[in-house]
Design an enzyme around this catalytic site. Sequence first.
Site, short mmCIF file in Angstrom:
data_model
loop_
_atom_site.label_atom_id
_atom_site.label_comp_id
_atom_site.label_asym_id
_atom_site.label_seq_id
_atom_site.Cartn_x
_atom_site.Cartn_y
_atom_site.Cartn_z
N THR A 1 96.95 17.43 55.76
CA THR A 1 97.84 18.25 56.60
C THR A 1 97.85 19.68 56.07
OG1 THR A 1 99.23 16.37 57.18
CG2 THR A 1 100.26 18.55 57.31
N HIS B 1 94.36 9.54 50.44
CA HIS B 1 94.84 8.18 50.77
C HIS B 1 94.11 7.51 51.92
CE1 HIS B 1 97.92 9.06 54.13
NE2 HIS B 1 97.37 10.22 53.86
N CYS C 1 107.54 7.79 68.04
CA CYS C 1 108.95 7.71 68.41
C CYS C 1 109.60 9.07 68.13
CB CYS C 1 109.62 6.62 67.59
SG CYS C 1 111.26 6.26 68.18
N1 PMP Z 1 93.86 14.55 59.85
C1 PMP Z 1 93.59 13.32 60.29
C2 PMP Z 1 92.45 13.09 61.23
C3 PMP Z 1 94.37 12.24 59.86
O1 PMP Z 1 94.11 11.02 60.32
C4 PMP Z 1 95.44 12.48 58.97
C5 PMP Z 1 96.33 11.36 58.48
N2 PMP Z 1 96.88 10.57 59.47
C6 PMP Z 1 95.67 13.80 58.54
C7 PMP Z 1 94.86 14.80 59.00
C8 PMP Z 1 96.80 14.12 57.58
O2 PMP Z 1 96.46 13.69 56.30
P1 PMP Z 1 97.54 13.69 55.11
O3 PMP Z 1 98.33 12.44 55.29
O4 PMP Z 1 96.72 13.69 53.86
O5 PMP Z 1 98.36 14.92 55.23
#
Ligand code: PMP
Length: 386
Positions: free
Chosen positions: A72, A202, A326
């Site tokens: 993110t 993760h 949600c």
């Molecule tokens: N980009 C994509 C394509 C994701 O799938 C995710 C996580 N769902 C993220 C960004 C965000 O990653 P993080 O949880 O490390 O902030």
Amino acid sequence: MREVYLDYNGSAPLDPRVVDVMTPILNDGIGNASSVHRFGRRQKAAVDDAREQVAALLGGRPSNVIFTGGATEANNLALQGAINCAPIGRSRILISAVEHASVRQTARYLDELGLAKLDIIPVTDGGFVDLDALEAAIGTNVALVSVMAANSETGVLNPIAEISEQAHAVGAFFHCDATQMVGRLPFDMEETGADFVSTSGHKICGPGGIGALIGTRRSLRHLRPIIHGGGHERGLRSGSLNVAGIVGYGEAAHIAAEEREWESIRVATLRDRLTASLKTALGSVYEVGDIGHRLPNTANIRFEGADAEAVVTNMDPVAVSTGSACNSGSIEPSEVLLAMGVPRDAVFESIRFSLGRFTTREDIQIAVQRTVEAVEFVRVMTRECA
Ligand code: PMP
């Protein structure tokens, strides 16, 4: 019945081998990696090793790895950082209609503040970027094109080398959120031509809260930091380094590089067994997105006539996910599936199964059994209540 976890795209379980390398750092890793004393230097050496491991997984240079607090933040840094540094006359940003919220909302924010003009490139009903639409929209006033490598909800892969080429043809930078693809399929920064790549710990069985933006020597010179302070990470991401997280992320990247190839074959076989069994046992089961071009671990499946939230609730203790969110008590449909032209009703009937390193055949047997029971139950209840 034992718990079954099929939500690897949400967050993959930590690999015990990653825990093994993190534990000594958590126990004995004293000192700030920026300090010049021996404790600090030890921490820095551990970070440098991890930098190499992460770079190796992506085909980037270790010195171009900027550690962040996850994908993110990496996405925020790429979009805000590139726009804040763009020359006058290059203020447009193009993103696909199926980007992760951390790209979509950052781009919207830049547009709302008047810092960039956002255009959203549609996707085909298969779920990947429409290259003709991109070509029609792109121009020399574009600063950045941001398109993900693989979609988290459908697993569908984008033609990123072609997109990168289109961006470069007009002198724009190409940012690729490769969070879901890295560690699951080969991803090479040079081959794709990406200028910035976001990844996360993760999703590859590493720790959460750690990720990286990997750039090139040239692209990083055209980036402004969004977090200001002591000038860590080449001045692009200030803040004392999360050494244990970085070391765990490095180990996860190393394991992924070593094991990705056979792991993806094993996982794809289980995924295909899951979908085939569901189709055999239940009628009106449809896969969403282009199944010929997707991640080996993901299946997004629509069970017609069965509300996905109700099915997922009844599948417990098997964990899967719906793409719906949600918000303030009401369920919002997945923007990704809507953008693919999936009808609203069908969006609410779609479930994402995402498998990974620790998924077993027995897990799949249990998942099939629980899914079939839950879908049949919800379908009956829906008919009776209609
Ligand atoms: N980009 C994509 C394509 C994701 O799938 C995710 C996580 N769902 C993220 C960004 C965000 O990653 P993080 O949880 O490390 O902030």
